[in-house]
Motif scaffolding. Sequence first.
Motif, mmCIF file in Angstrom:
data_model
loop_
_atom_site.group_PDB
_atom_site.id
_atom_site.type_symbol
_atom_site.label_atom_id
_atom_site.label_comp_id
_atom_site.label_asym_id
_atom_site.label_seq_id
_atom_site.Cartn_x
_atom_site.Cartn_y
_atom_site.Cartn_z
ATOM 1 N N MET A 48 -14.518 -16.161 -5.583
ATOM 2 C CA MET A 48 -14.887 -15.057 -6.465
ATOM 3 C C MET A 48 -15.934 -15.467 -7.495
ATOM 4 S SD MET A 48 -11.362 -12.902 -7.127
ATOM 5 C CE MET A 48 -10.263 -14.316 -7.319
ATOM 6 N N GLY A 49 -16.130 -16.766 -7.692
ATOM 7 C CA GLY A 49 -17.158 -17.227 -8.620
ATOM 8 C C GLY A 49 -18.517 -17.404 -7.990
ATOM 9 N N MET A 50 -18.592 -17.334 -6.663
ATOM 10 C CA MET A 50 -19.857 -17.541 -5.953
ATOM 11 C C MET A 50 -20.572 -16.220 -5.748
ATOM 12 S SD MET A 50 -18.528 -20.286 -3.107
ATOM 13 C CE MET A 50 -20.124 -20.256 -2.293
ATOM 14 N N GLY A 51 -21.906 -16.278 -5.779
ATOM 15 C CA GLY A 51 -22.714 -15.096 -5.548
ATOM 16 C C GLY A 51 -23.967 -15.111 -6.393
ATOM 17 N N ALA A 52 -24.678 -13.993 -6.395
ATOM 18 C CA ALA A 52 -25.894 -13.904 -7.201
ATOM 19 C C ALA A 52 -25.583 -14.136 -8.677
ATOM 20 C CB ALA A 52 -26.550 -12.538 -7.003
ATOM 21 N N LEU A 53 -24.418 -13.676 -9.114
ATOM 22 C CA LEU A 53 -23.959 -13.924 -10.474
ATOM 23 C C LEU A 53 -22.906 -15.029 -10.407
ATOM 24 C CD1 LEU A 53 -23.867 -13.201 -13.499
ATOM 25 C CD2 LEU A 53 -22.120 -11.482 -12.926
ATOM 26 N N SER A 54 -23.321 -16.258 -10.671
ATOM 27 C CA SER A 54 -22.417 -17.397 -10.581
ATOM 28 C C SER A 54 -21.466 -17.411 -11.778
ATOM 29 C CB SER A 54 -23.217 -18.700 -10.527
ATOM 30 O OG SER A 54 -22.359 -19.814 -10.421
ATOM 31 N N LEU A 55 -20.170 -17.604 -11.487
ATOM 32 C CA LEU A 55 -19.149 -17.578 -12.528
ATOM 33 C C LEU A 55 -18.285 -18.834 -12.434
ATOM 34 C CD1 LEU A 55 -17.930 -13.874 -12.126
ATOM 35 C CD2 LEU A 55 -19.554 -14.746 -13.820
ATOM 36 N N SER A 56 -17.855 -19.314 -13.587
ATOM 37 C CA SER A 56 -16.925 -20.434 -13.617
ATOM 38 C C SER A 56 -15.520 -19.937 -13.323
ATOM 39 C CB SER A 56 -16.963 -21.116 -14.986
ATOM 40 O OG SER A 56 -16.481 -20.230 -15.992
ATOM 41 N N ALA A 57 -14.592 -20.874 -13.086
ATOM 42 C CA ALA A 57 -13.207 -20.498 -12.819
ATOM 43 C C ALA A 57 -12.620 -19.741 -14.005
ATOM 44 C CB ALA A 57 -12.378 -21.742 -12.511
ATOM 45 N N LYS A 58 -12.967 -20.168 -15.229
ATOM 46 C CA LYS A 58 -12.475 -19.485 -16.419
ATOM 47 C C LYS A 58 -12.994 -18.054 -16.479
ATOM 48 C CE LYS A 58 -12.479 -19.734 -21.475
ATOM 49 N NZ LYS A 58 -12.945 -20.512 -22.670
ATOM 50 N N ASP A 59 -14.281 -17.870 -16.172
ATOM 51 C CA ASP A 59 -14.863 -16.532 -16.183
ATOM 52 C C ASP A 59 -14.187 -15.624 -15.151
ATOM 53 O OD1 ASP A 59 -16.639 -17.260 -18.173
ATOM 54 O OD2 ASP A 59 -18.189 -17.883 -16.747
ATOM 55 N N VAL A 60 -13.880 -16.201 -13.984
ATOM 56 C CA VAL A 60 -13.228 -15.416 -12.929
ATOM 57 C C VAL A 60 -11.844 -14.961 -13.373
ATOM 58 C CG1 VAL A 60 -12.258 -15.513 -10.596
ATOM 59 C CG2 VAL A 60 -14.521 -16.480 -11.051
ATOM 60 N N VAL A 61 -11.075 -15.877 -13.944
ATOM 61 C CA VAL A 61 -9.723 -15.533 -14.392
ATOM 62 C C VAL A 61 -9.776 -14.458 -15.481
ATOM 63 C CG1 VAL A 61 -7.641 -16.407 -15.505
ATOM 64 C CG2 VAL A 61 -8.802 -17.776 -13.763
ATOM 65 N N LEU A 62 -10.713 -14.605 -16.427
ATOM 66 C CA LEU A 62 -10.853 -13.593 -17.474
ATOM 67 C C LEU A 62 -11.250 -12.246 -16.885
ATOM 68 C CD1 LEU A 62 -12.671 -15.646 -20.278
ATOM 69 C CD2 LEU A 62 -10.292 -14.842 -20.279
ATOM 70 N N ALA A 63 -12.166 -12.275 -15.914
ATOM 71 C CA ALA A 63 -12.620 -11.026 -15.302
ATOM 72 C C ALA A 63 -11.490 -10.324 -14.549
ATOM 73 C CB ALA A 63 -13.788 -11.303 -14.366
ATOM 74 N N LEU A 64 -10.601 -11.108 -13.945
ATOM 75 C CA LEU A 64 -9.476 -10.517 -13.233
ATOM 76 C C LEU A 64 -8.591 -9.691 -14.169
ATOM 77 C CD1 LEU A 64 -8.409 -13.450 -10.878
ATOM 78 C CD2 LEU A 64 -9.477 -11.290 -10.212
ATOM 79 N N PHE A 65 -8.532 -10.086 -15.436
ATOM 80 C CA PHE A 65 -7.725 -9.361 -16.420
ATOM 81 C C PHE A 65 -8.574 -8.412 -17.272
ATOM 82 C CE2 PHE A 65 -5.234 -13.143 -15.463
ATOM 83 C CZ PHE A 65 -3.975 -12.604 -15.270
ATOM 84 N N GLY A 66 -9.823 -8.165 -16.829
ATOM 85 C CA GLY A 66 -10.679 -7.219 -17.529
ATOM 86 C C GLY A 66 -11.285 -7.751 -18.802
ATOM 87 N N GLN A 67 -11.307 -9.075 -18.969
ATOM 88 C CA GLN A 67 -11.857 -9.696 -20.164
ATOM 89 C C GLN A 67 -13.208 -10.328 -19.862
ATOM 90 O OE1 GLN A 67 -10.121 -9.269 -23.043
ATOM 91 N NE2 GLN A 67 -8.588 -8.172 -21.826
ATOM 92 N N GLY A 68 -13.970 -10.632 -20.910
ATOM 93 C CA GLY A 68 -15.238 -11.320 -20.733
ATOM 94 C C GLY A 68 -16.405 -10.377 -20.536
ATOM 95 N N ASP A 69 -17.463 -10.911 -19.930
ATOM 96 C CA ASP A 69 -18.694 -10.166 -19.735
ATOM 97 C C ASP A 69 -18.466 -8.971 -18.814
ATOM 98 O OD1 ASP A 69 -21.751 -10.119 -19.987
ATOM 99 O OD2 ASP A 69 -21.453 -10.118 -17.816
ATOM 100 N N ALA A 70 -19.088 -7.842 -19.160
ATOM 101 C CA ALA A 70 -18.902 -6.610 -18.380
ATOM 102 C C ALA A 70 -19.430 -6.763 -16.961
ATOM 103 C CB ALA A 70 -19.594 -5.441 -19.078
#
Length: 365
Positions: A48-70
Amino acid sequence: MQEEKLTNTGLPPQGQGRNGGYDGYIRHKLVVIAVLAVVVAGIAVLSMGMGALSLSAKDVVLALFGQGDARAVAAVQNIRLPRVLTAIVAGIALSLAGCAYQSVLRNPLASASTLGISQGAAFGASIAIIVLAGGGGSSAAYEGVSSADPVMTALLAFAGAMLSTVLILLLSRVREMTPESIVLLGVALSAVFTAGTTLVQYFAEDSQVAAVVFWTFGDLSRVNEDQLALMAIVTLVGAVVFHLNRWDFNAMESGEGLAHSLGISVSKVRLANMFVASAVASTVIAFCGIVNFVGLVAPHVMRRLLGSDYRYLLPASAIAGAGLLLVSDMLCHVIVAPLILPISAITSFVGAPVFIYLLFKGVNR
């Protein structure tokens, strides 16, 4: 010989002691399954962190809970998470089905790819795309794969896959066939369905043939939320059925004679579990397209690590299948990025060598 037979069926070797040896035997299997689950969870986060928008594991976990960058939240929850969940559910389903096939047929080569299930689905999809959608013109036929009428394509693909299963079960009941003969019957039906698909394509337009080829490539991204929910429900039901039959699988692993002596109706167990396994695998193939060899590779690898005790082989194979399909999906997106390769090609590159290895191992035995 007796000690080797017990070990291969997943029972603890003789001489280890009734309590300490058995406790260690159980603990080893549970640790392997737990570690495997953690690894697969890590692979899912990495995917889930791979792609055109690269995300760290922390960013992925935050995004799963609707937190972080939109943007991260939108990318993870709307695009990447559904694909990862599809890979996990499909991997679990195909691996459980392959595990059941290999048990009731006592053949490590048995899977949806070798019993004609996948080829039957391809034939059904060809009918939907070329024959039924042909009246709307070539463009309508191609759009029927992606957006115009995916329901009809999925239904006929499922029907074609189950038709292969029904034919195998009926023919095996007409004349009592050995497990080896059932596998050979599946190979013959695979050739028949492949020939039928070829004939249908021969009378189609180029764009319609392209649509069929596109469907057979396999694509996890085409599955919507409702289809994913249906896949998950069917997979859960299949998992419960296989779990309830785990002791029957263990008995059959030691031979049909032993299973009969324990009061098990081998023919009924075989037919019932083949039907359930085919329903599980057919549902995945109908929505995702052809995904080869997952049901062959995952159970075989786990059998090497844990033995053939189906109390632990079933969950371990399910987790391994999910991990295998996740890794294959990641490779599809990174090998020639930004192009996305067909997932069936990646899984076949992994599974074909294992299939050849099993063939040569059988010849040597």
